[in-house]
Write a protein that holds these residues in place. Structure first.
Motif, mmCIF file in Angstrom:
data_model
loop_
_atom_site.group_PDB
_atom_site.id
_atom_site.type_symbol
_atom_site.label_atom_id
_atom_site.label_comp_id
_atom_site.label_asym_id
_atom_site.label_seq_id
_atom_site.Cartn_x
_atom_site.Cartn_y
_atom_site.Cartn_z
ATOM 1 N N MET A 1 0.837 -1.124 0.059
ATOM 2 C CA MET A 1 0.167 -0.095 -0.210
ATOM 3 C C MET A 1 0.842 1.299 -0.029
ATOM 4 O O MET A 1 1.908 1.263 0.832
ATOM 5 C CB MET A 1 -0.995 0.125 1.400
ATOM 6 C CG MET A 1 -1.755 1.226 1.404
ATOM 7 S SD MET A 1 -2.867 1.113 2.795
ATOM 8 C CE MET A 1 -3.898 -0.256 2.456
ATOM 9 N N TYR A 58 -4.425 9.727 2.222
ATOM 10 C CA TYR A 58 -5.539 10.084 1.485
ATOM 11 C C TYR A 58 -4.959 11.276 0.285
ATOM 12 O O TYR A 58 -4.515 12.094 0.797
ATOM 13 C CB TYR A 58 -6.964 10.561 2.272
ATOM 14 C CG TYR A 58 -7.467 9.314 2.921
ATOM 15 C CD1 TYR A 58 -8.555 8.923 2.386
ATOM 16 C CD2 TYR A 58 -7.236 9.289 4.100
ATOM 17 C CE1 TYR A 58 -9.153 7.802 3.293
ATOM 18 C CE2 TYR A 58 -7.724 8.359 5.061
ATOM 19 C CZ TYR A 58 -8.767 7.584 4.640
ATOM 20 O OH TYR A 58 -9.377 6.518 5.268
ATOM 21 N N HIS A 71 -8.898 7.221 -1.419
ATOM 22 C CA HIS A 71 -8.025 6.401 -0.815
ATOM 23 C C HIS A 71 -7.964 5.331 -1.782
ATOM 24 O O HIS A 71 -8.755 4.743 -2.319
ATOM 25 C CB HIS A 71 -8.584 5.666 0.344
ATOM 26 C CG HIS A 71 -7.705 5.041 1.237
ATOM 27 N ND1 HIS A 71 -6.868 4.155 0.888
ATOM 28 C CD2 HIS A 71 -7.058 5.415 2.455
ATOM 29 C CE1 HIS A 71 -5.972 3.915 1.920
ATOM 30 N NE2 HIS A 71 -6.217 4.555 3.082
ATOM 31 N N MET A 73 -5.871 2.482 -1.439
ATOM 32 C CA MET A 73 -5.991 1.039 -0.833
ATOM 33 C C MET A 73 -4.736 0.477 -1.498
ATOM 34 O O MET A 73 -3.658 1.167 -1.618
ATOM 35 C CB MET A 73 -7.136 0.321 -1.164
ATOM 36 C CG MET A 73 -8.456 0.829 -0.359
ATOM 37 S SD MET A 73 -8.142 1.222 1.469
ATOM 38 C CE MET A 73 -7.915 -0.461 2.071
ATOM 39 N N GLN A 74 -4.559 -0.691 -1.530
ATOM 40 C CA GLN A 74 -3.455 -1.296 -1.810
ATOM 41 C C GLN A 74 -3.175 -1.372 -3.534
ATOM 42 O O GLN A 74 -2.042 -1.281 -4.049
ATOM 43 C CB GLN A 74 -3.126 -2.791 -1.397
ATOM 44 C CG GLN A 74 -1.899 -3.553 -1.822
ATOM 45 C CD GLN A 74 -1.633 -4.892 -0.873
ATOM 46 O OE1 GLN A 74 -2.475 -5.248 -0.066
ATOM 47 N NE2 GLN A 74 -0.645 -5.391 -1.065
ATOM 48 N N GLU A 116 -8.467 0.135 -10.042
ATOM 49 C CA GLU A 116 -7.880 -0.960 -8.730
ATOM 50 C C GLU A 116 -7.877 -2.179 -9.449
ATOM 51 O O GLU A 116 -8.852 -2.707 -10.174
ATOM 52 C CB GLU A 116 -8.922 -0.609 -7.667
ATOM 53 C CG GLU A 116 -8.453 -1.531 -6.571
ATOM 54 C CD GLU A 116 -9.283 -1.312 -5.308
ATOM 55 O OE1 GLU A 116 -9.012 -1.967 -4.172
ATOM 56 O OE2 GLU A 116 -10.544 -1.104 -5.307
ATOM 57 N N GLU A 120 -11.085 -7.111 -4.606
ATOM 58 C CA GLU A 120 -11.601 -6.608 -3.528
ATOM 59 C C GLU A 120 -12.424 -5.103 -3.708
ATOM 60 O O GLU A 120 -13.499 -4.981 -3.128
ATOM 61 C CB GLU A 120 -10.473 -6.439 -2.476
ATOM 62 C CG GLU A 120 -9.711 -7.514 -1.729
ATOM 63 C CD GLU A 120 -8.956 -7.282 -0.616
ATOM 64 O OE1 GLU A 120 -8.384 -6.072 -0.694
ATOM 65 O OE2 GLU A 120 -8.772 -8.200 -0.138
ATOM 66 N N ARG A 122 -11.768 -1.946 -2.882
ATOM 67 C CA ARG A 122 -11.837 -1.233 -1.729
ATOM 68 C C ARG A 122 -11.228 0.283 -1.836
ATOM 69 O O ARG A 122 -11.747 1.065 -1.037
ATOM 70 C CB ARG A 122 -10.917 -1.919 -0.658
ATOM 71 C CG ARG A 122 -11.306 -3.381 -0.104
ATOM 72 C CD ARG A 122 -10.292 -3.858 0.820
ATOM 73 N NE ARG A 122 -10.201 -3.272 1.888
ATOM 74 C CZ ARG A 122 -9.280 -3.289 2.743
ATOM 75 N NH1 ARG A 122 -8.067 -4.113 2.661
ATOM 76 N NH2 ARG A 122 -9.338 -2.537 4.009
ATOM 77 N N ALA A 123 -10.753 0.466 -2.763
ATOM 78 C CA ALA A 123 -10.380 1.869 -3.538
ATOM 79 C C ALA A 123 -11.559 2.732 -3.522
ATOM 80 O O ALA A 123 -12.522 2.066 -3.875
ATOM 81 C CB ALA A 123 -9.596 2.093 -4.629
#
Length: 219
Positions: A1, A58, A71, A73-74, A116, A120, A122-123
């Motif tokens: 990340m 962020y 964000h 994320m990874q 992304e 997942e 998640r971003a």
């Protein structure tokens, strides 16, 4: 990340490329990309991008009425997008700006694309009323910026949060901006075991860790 230094460099690069550009639309490609319902993104339409900056991990895209909090994320990236594909690979959301005519007469139709990789998803993006960032999720629970903390403040945080130092450094609610890689480097430079507890480190440990934090971030 990505951690604080990477996000800071990313913000500076995007600011140089996009500050002053007028936003025409924000388009999430799936329901997980936009994390908020109020305020609506269209409050920023027709307004120039004031700046791109960072808070913790962020990215912040500032407009007069709204700040977009991103964000990564990874597996996320926020990149210039010139292809404007209808279904970009890994696309999560797109910021589209007014075209700008170049000196040679060609037109720059640049956009920003949040992508992304992986499954997942998640971003994401939060819309926050400008001026309310510090009191609004997801930024409200962030701790102070790691590189700004002094020894006395760090010692106070140690006293209030009894835990292993490696987890302490990575907890964004306590200290913002650091991740696993920087936590490893900071412990190594300060000659502190990652398994040492904040309670035992105390004020002496804070004196050793503050210069290590600042040196590792700067480096």
């Amino acid at each position: 990340m990505p951690e604080m230094p990477e996000i800071e460099a990313h913000a500076e690069r995007l600011d140089a490329q996009f500050a002053g550009r007028v936003l025409t639309s924000f388009h999430p490609f799936n329901f997980t990309a936009l994390k908020t319902a109020v305020p609506p993104p269209d409050l920023a339409y027709g307004s120039p991008l004031i700046a791109v900056r960072r808070r913790g991990k962020y990215l912040l895209l500032d407009f007069d009425a709204v700040t977009f909090v991103v964000h990564l994320m990874q597996g996320g990236r926020l990149l210039p997008d010139t292809k404007l594909s209808a279904k970009p690979r890994g696309g999560q959301a797109r910021f589209l700006f007014e075209p700008v005519e170049r000196g040679d007469g060609s037109v720059d139709e640049r956009a920003l694309l949040l992508t992304e990789q992986g499954k997942e998803r998640r971003a994401g993006v939060w819309c926050v009323t400008s001026g309310d960032l510090a009191s609004t999720e997801p930024l409200a629970k962030l701790g102070p910026e790691a590189a700004t903390i002094g020894p006395a403040d760090l010692a106070d945080l140690f006293a209030a949060n009894s835990m292993r130092i490696h987890g302490f450094l990575r907890d964004q609610r306590i200290v913002a901006g650091l991740g696993r890689r920087l936590a490893n480097e900071i412990c190594h430079r300060a000659k502190v075991s990652p398994f040492a507890t904040t309670k035992k480190l105390g004020a002496d440990g804070a004196e050793r860790l503050v210069p290590a934090i600042r040196e590792c971030v700067e480096e």
